[in-house]
Design a protein around this motif. Structure first.
Motif, PDB file in Angstrom:
ATOM      1  N   LEU A  58       0.879  -1.216   0.035  1.00 61.88           N
ATOM      2  CA  LEU A  58       0.080   0.210   0.041  1.00 61.88           C
ATOM      3  C   LEU A  58       1.074   1.316   0.009  1.00 61.88           C
ATOM      4  CD1 LEU A  58      -2.622  -1.079   2.567  1.00 61.88           C
ATOM      5  CD2 LEU A  58      -3.024  -0.824   0.022  1.00 61.88           C
ATOM      6  N   ASP A  59       1.891   1.193  -0.388  1.00 65.44           N
ATOM      7  CA  ASP A  59       2.976   2.245  -0.601  1.00 65.44           C
ATOM      8  C   ASP A  59       2.453   3.301  -1.752  1.00 65.44           C
ATOM      9  OD1 ASP A  59       4.734   1.200   1.199  1.00 65.44           O
ATOM     10  OD2 ASP A  59       5.704  -0.181  -0.376  1.00 65.44           O
ATOM     11  N   ILE A  60       2.210   4.747  -1.579  1.00 68.08           N
ATOM     12  CA  ILE A  60       1.924   5.567  -2.392  1.00 68.08           C
ATOM     13  C   ILE A  60       2.968   6.291  -3.147  1.00 68.08           C
ATOM     14  CG2 ILE A  60       0.302   7.384  -2.874  1.00 68.08           C
ATOM     15  CD1 ILE A  60      -0.953   5.218  -1.445  1.00 68.08           C
ATOM     16  N   TRP A 221      -0.550   9.758  -9.224  1.00 68.46           N
ATOM     17  CA  TRP A 221      -0.202   8.898  -8.133  1.00 68.46           C
ATOM     18  C   TRP A 221      -0.426   7.454  -8.599  1.00 68.46           C
ATOM     19  CZ3 TRP A 221      -3.929  10.301  -3.551  1.00 68.46           C
ATOM     20  CH2 TRP A 221      -5.228   9.929  -3.692  1.00 68.46           C
ATOM     21  N   ASN A 222      -0.158   6.363  -7.986  1.00 66.50           N
ATOM     22  CA  ASN A 222      -0.284   5.264  -8.268  1.00 66.50           C
ATOM     23  C   ASN A 222      -1.831   4.392  -7.798  1.00 66.50           C
ATOM     24  OD1 ASN A 222       0.631   5.001  -5.764  1.00 66.50           O
ATOM     25  ND2 ASN A 222       1.296   2.787  -5.824  1.00 66.50           N
ATOM     26  N   ILE A 223      -2.687   5.074  -7.752  1.00 69.33           N
ATOM     27  CA  ILE A 223      -4.037   4.739  -7.315  1.00 69.33           C
ATOM     28  C   ILE A 223      -5.005   4.647  -8.286  1.00 69.33           C
ATOM     29  CG2 ILE A 223      -5.991   5.143  -5.743  1.00 69.33           C
ATOM     30  CD1 ILE A 223      -4.039   6.219  -3.757  1.00 69.33           C
ATOM     31  N   ALA A 224      -5.735   3.563  -8.555  1.00 67.44           N
ATOM     32  CA  ALA A 224      -6.633   3.606  -9.835  1.00 67.44           C
ATOM     33  C   ALA A 224      -8.095   3.223  -8.755  1.00 67.44           C
ATOM     34  CB  ALA A 224      -6.575   2.626 -10.788  1.00 67.44           C
ATOM     35  N   ARG A 225      -9.094   3.695  -9.621  1.00 65.27           N
ATOM     36  CA  ARG A 225     -10.344   3.671  -8.851  1.00 65.27           C
ATOM     37  C   ARG A 225     -11.129   2.486  -9.842  1.00 65.27           C
ATOM     38  NH1 ARG A 225      -9.009   8.798  -8.614  1.00 65.27           N
ATOM     39  NH2 ARG A 225      -9.501   9.889  -6.789  1.00 65.27           N
ATOM     40  N   ILE A 226     -11.384   1.130  -9.273  1.00 68.73           N
ATOM     41  CA  ILE A 226     -12.057   0.068 -10.241  1.00 68.73           C
ATOM     42  C   ILE A 226     -13.295  -0.240  -9.365  1.00 68.73           C
ATOM     43  CG2 ILE A 226      -9.712  -0.560 -10.951  1.00 68.73           C
ATOM     44  CD1 ILE A 226      -9.735  -2.717  -8.916  1.00 68.73           C
ATOM     45  N   GLU A 227     -14.065  -1.340  -9.892  1.00 70.32           N
ATOM     46  CA  GLU A 227     -15.187  -1.928  -9.390  1.00 70.32           C
ATOM     47  C   GLU A 227     -14.745  -3.252  -9.338  1.00 70.32           C
ATOM     48  OE1 GLU A 227     -19.032  -1.236 -10.872  1.00 70.32           O
ATOM     49  OE2 GLU A 227     -18.981   0.950 -10.343  1.00 70.32           O
ATOM     50  N   LEU A 228     -15.200  -4.252  -8.344  1.00 74.03           N
ATOM     51  CA  LEU A 228     -15.075  -5.612  -8.262  1.00 74.03           C
ATOM     52  C   LEU A 228     -16.508  -6.004  -8.027  1.00 74.03           C
ATOM     53  CD1 LEU A 228     -11.605  -6.137  -6.135  1.00 74.03           C
ATOM     54  CD2 LEU A 228     -12.024  -6.200  -8.805  1.00 74.03           C
ATOM     55  N   LYS A 229     -16.878  -7.197  -8.469  1.00 77.32           N
ATOM     56  CA  LYS A 229     -18.045  -7.760  -8.294  1.00 77.32           C
ATOM     57  C   LYS A 229     -17.996  -8.856  -7.295  1.00 77.32           C
ATOM     58  CE  LYS A 229     -20.316  -6.367 -12.537  1.00 77.32           C
ATOM     59  NZ  LYS A 229     -21.061  -6.903 -13.794  1.00 77.32           N
ATOM     60  N   ASN A 230     -19.024  -9.291  -6.516  1.00 78.42           N
ATOM     61  CA  ASN A 230     -18.911 -10.508  -5.859  1.00 78.42           C
ATOM     62  C   ASN A 230     -18.345 -11.820  -6.314  1.00 78.42           C
ATOM     63  OD1 ASN A 230     -20.031  -8.446  -3.954  1.00 78.42           O
ATOM     64  ND2 ASN A 230     -20.876 -10.282  -2.856  1.00 78.42           N
ATOM     65  N   GLN A 231     -17.778 -12.427  -5.700  1.00 82.52           N
ATOM     66  CA  GLN A 231     -17.735 -13.999  -6.338  1.00 82.52           C
ATOM     67  C   GLN A 231     -18.853 -14.641  -5.855  1.00 82.52           C
ATOM     68  OE1 GLN A 231     -13.564 -15.173  -5.928  1.00 82.52           O
ATOM     69  NE2 GLN A 231     -14.151 -17.435  -6.312  1.00 82.52           N
ATOM     70  N   GLY A 232     -19.726 -15.112  -6.707  1.00 82.04           N
ATOM     71  CA  GLY A 232     -20.964 -15.662  -6.034  1.00 82.04           C
ATOM     72  C   GLY A 232     -21.769 -15.031  -5.162  1.00 82.04           C
ATOM     73  N   PHE A 233     -22.528 -15.645  -4.493  1.00 77.94           N
ATOM     74  CA  PHE A 233     -23.504 -15.072  -3.566  1.00 77.94           C
ATOM     75  C   PHE A 233     -22.909 -14.642  -2.228  1.00 77.94           C
ATOM     76  CE2 PHE A 233     -26.204 -17.388  -6.526  1.00 77.94           C
ATOM     77  CZ  PHE A 233     -27.041 -16.434  -7.149  1.00 77.94           C
ATOM     78  N   LEU A 309      10.014  10.522  -8.885  1.00 80.81           N
ATOM     79  CA  LEU A 309       8.988   9.554  -8.549  1.00 80.81           C
ATOM     80  C   LEU A 309       9.388   9.392  -7.138  1.00 80.81           C
ATOM     81  CD1 LEU A 309       6.573   7.708  -9.320  1.00 80.81           C
ATOM     82  CD2 LEU A 309       8.084   5.785  -9.599  1.00 80.81           C
ATOM     83  N   ILE A 310       8.254   9.936  -6.142  1.00 77.02           N
ATOM     84  CA  ILE A 310       8.486   9.888  -4.597  1.00 77.02           C
ATOM     85  C   ILE A 310       7.577   9.064  -4.104  1.00 77.02           C
ATOM     86  CG2 ILE A 310       8.380  11.464  -2.604  1.00 77.02           C
ATOM     87  CD1 ILE A 310      10.428  12.118  -4.680  1.00 77.02           C
ATOM     88  N   SER A 311       7.889   8.537  -3.081  1.00 77.83           N
ATOM     89  CA  SER A 311       6.902   7.642  -2.207  1.00 77.83           C
ATOM     90  C   SER A 311       7.183   7.538  -0.704  1.00 77.83           C
ATOM     91  CB  SER A 311       7.103   5.939  -2.710  1.00 77.83           C
ATOM     92  OG  SER A 311       8.305   5.384  -2.196  1.00 77.83           O
ATOM     93  N   ASN A 312       5.977   6.984  -0.215  1.00 80.95           N
ATOM     94  CA  ASN A 312       6.169   7.065   1.362  1.00 80.95           C
ATOM     95  C   ASN A 312       6.644   5.409   1.633  1.00 80.95           C
ATOM     96  OD1 ASN A 312       4.100   5.563   0.729  1.00 80.95           O
ATOM     97  ND2 ASN A 312       2.681   6.473   2.338  1.00 80.95           N
ATOM     98  N   LYS A 313       7.285   4.761   0.831  1.00 81.82           N
ATOM     99  CA  LYS A 313       7.761   3.307   1.001  1.00 81.82           C
ATOM    100  C   LYS A 313       8.636   3.361   2.213  1.00 81.82           C
ATOM    101  CE  LYS A 313       9.798  -0.738  -1.174  1.00 81.82           C
ATOM    102  NZ  LYS A 313       8.796  -1.643  -0.857  1.00 81.82           N
ATOM    103  N   ARG A 314       8.502   2.539   3.023  1.00 84.85           N
ATOM    104  CA  ARG A 314       9.854   2.202   3.991  1.00 84.85           C
ATOM    105  C   ARG A 314      10.673   1.254   3.562  1.00 84.85           C
ATOM    106  NH1 ARG A 314       5.033   2.082   7.969  1.00 84.85           N
ATOM    107  NH2 ARG A 314       5.075   3.945   9.381  1.00 84.85           N
ATOM    108  N   LYS A 315      11.991   1.347   4.150  1.00 86.65           N
ATOM    109  CA  LYS A 315      13.019   0.452   3.927  1.00 86.65           C
ATOM    110  C   LYS A 315      12.501  -0.836   4.292  1.00 86.65           C
ATOM    111  CE  LYS A 315      16.722   4.072   3.872  1.00 86.65           C
ATOM    112  NZ  LYS A 315      17.720   4.570   4.662  1.00 86.65           N
TER     113      LYS A 315
END
Length: 424
Positions: A58-60, A221-233, A309-315
């Protein structure tokens, strides 16, 4: 162990005994050594995975680019505001109606490629700059003022709220470009504007700030907005009240990070597996979920960027990961130095001095990157100042912004102080 056994066997002078012992060791002992080494490796991997937790993907990552250079099919970078990809034109009718209603008229947004201290001077000066508005029927002399654009900081605040809904610890987004966008606000115009005119160009002279001005810039930034559907009920949850909605991550990619963005009352909690997100919700019907996909970077693609390119990634450090699991913060300069050195983006910064002092109300070299996080327990005016002095080998225009990121992270470890940073 295998090397030790081989060394001992080679020292046996009697070849018959060496051959006999080698057969015994190979058939029994070395297989046992292989098994033990494999078990040790799995144990070590299990410990590291438990310590690392679920936030390593979840590094931005952030940067900025010209709208003309924006790649709409980039593998991991997307506009923070999707609408920024399209060119925006000022509408004369809208300008006239806003002027009639005595509302602010935002002509355009520009990016100032200058240091935070320089841009802060501009904000505090509240100056007006001259320019021209060129239309189909002539040109008008105008006056504009610059106001800091808060749109992208608001997006980071929305991201913070999503982290809270997903019960994931917040890490400051290291976005040194977000506060360098300014809106040009119309404050004066010579002549009478007509609705039938069309604006062709707006020119603004920022005088000594002109060299820093960049137009048509888009923060990414490296965040995309997507939709995910349920797998089954949906499946009834263990509490026999809520339902488990299973979202498969195989299609969008299991190597990326995912955050559920929905109404807080519809998300009780979220369970994560390597290939699935399980949303426990009172919603009993199957449907689609809004998801933020935190895409992992592709190194070959980041080399072609005009801005860093800058991030908040930890070592990747076991000690840092282990300490973050503990609920106790060590109040020592060494601990502050460890926090400062734990991020990849801060490798050029070194802590020199820490001083506790009373608040003086003087101008600072840093700003809070988490202004939306408030302390409801302590009064801000009663806090003492923790002044952090760093030495930086980096001399870029974002160095004070990187310093602000560092100080904002340290602030979350020491909420009883008001942390401020400075460069030596």
């Amino acid at each position: 162990m295998k090397d030790i056994v081989a060394d001992r066997l080679n020292k046996i002078e009697d070849l018959e005994q060496r051959k006999l012992l080698k057969n015994i060791m190979t058939s029994v002992f070395l297989n046992l050594v292989d098994y033990q080494e494999e078990m040790n490796r799995k144990l070590e991997e299990k410990v590291f995975n438990e310590i690392t937790g679920t936030t390593e993907n979840l590094d931005i990552y952030v940067t900025v680019c010209s709208r003309d250079e924006l790649d709409p099919i980039h593998e991991f970078l997307y506009p923070m505001i999707p609408g920024d990809a399209e060119k925006k034109n000022c509408n004369m009718t809208d300008i006239i109606s806003r002027l009639s209603a005595k509302e602010e008229v935002h002509l355009l947004t520009l990016f100032l490629q200058c240091d935070f201290v320089k841009s802060k001077e501009l904000i505090n000066s509240q100056r007006a700059f001259h320019g021209e508005m060129i239309t189909t029927e002539g040109q008008y002399r105008i006056q504009v003022s610059l106001q800091q654009n808060k749109t992208y900081m608001d997006e980071i605040e929305k991201l913070y709220n999503v982290f809270q809904k997903n019960s994931i610890p917040w890490r400051t987004v290291n976005h040194p470009y977000a506060n360098k966008f300014f809106d040009a606000v119309l404050v004066g115009c010579e002549g009478t504007l007509k609705e039938e005119e069309e604006i062709q160009e707006i020119r603004i002279n920022l005088e000594e700030y002109e060299e820093y001005k960049r137009l048509n810039m888009v923060p990414l930034w490296n965040i995309a907005r997507i939709e995910l559907k349920n797998q089954g009920f949906p499946i009834p949850a263990m509490d026999k009240v809520n339902f488990e909605h299973i979202l498969s991550l195989r299609k969008p990619g299991v190597e990326h990070g995912y955050l559920i963005d929905g109404e807080e009352e519809m998300i009780k909690y979220i369970k994560r597996t390597p290939e699935e997100l399980i949303v426990v919700s009172p919603q009993e019907k199957s449907g689609s979920w809004n998801v933020l996909k935190v895409t992992q970077p592709v190194s070959s693609k980041s080399a072609d960027l005009a801005y860093e390119l800058i991030s908040n990634k930890r070592k990747n450090s076991f000690m840092d990961a282990f300490i973050r699991k503990q609920a106790i913060t060590v109040r020592a300069k060494g601990e502050i130095s460890r926090i400062a050195c734990s991020f990849e983006a801060t490798q050029d910064f070194e802590l020199e001095h820490v001083e506790i002092k009373e608040q003086e109300g003087k101008a600072t070299e840093t700003y809070d990157m988490n202004p939306f996080i408030s302390d409801h327990v302590r009064s801000e005016k009663d806090k003492k100042v923790m002044k952090l002095r760093f030495r930086a080998s980096d001399n870029s225009f974002i160095r004070h912004d990187i310093l602000s990121f560092l100080v904002s992270e340290i602030q979350m470890y020491f909420p009883e102080y008001k942390c401020e940073g400075e460069l030596s």
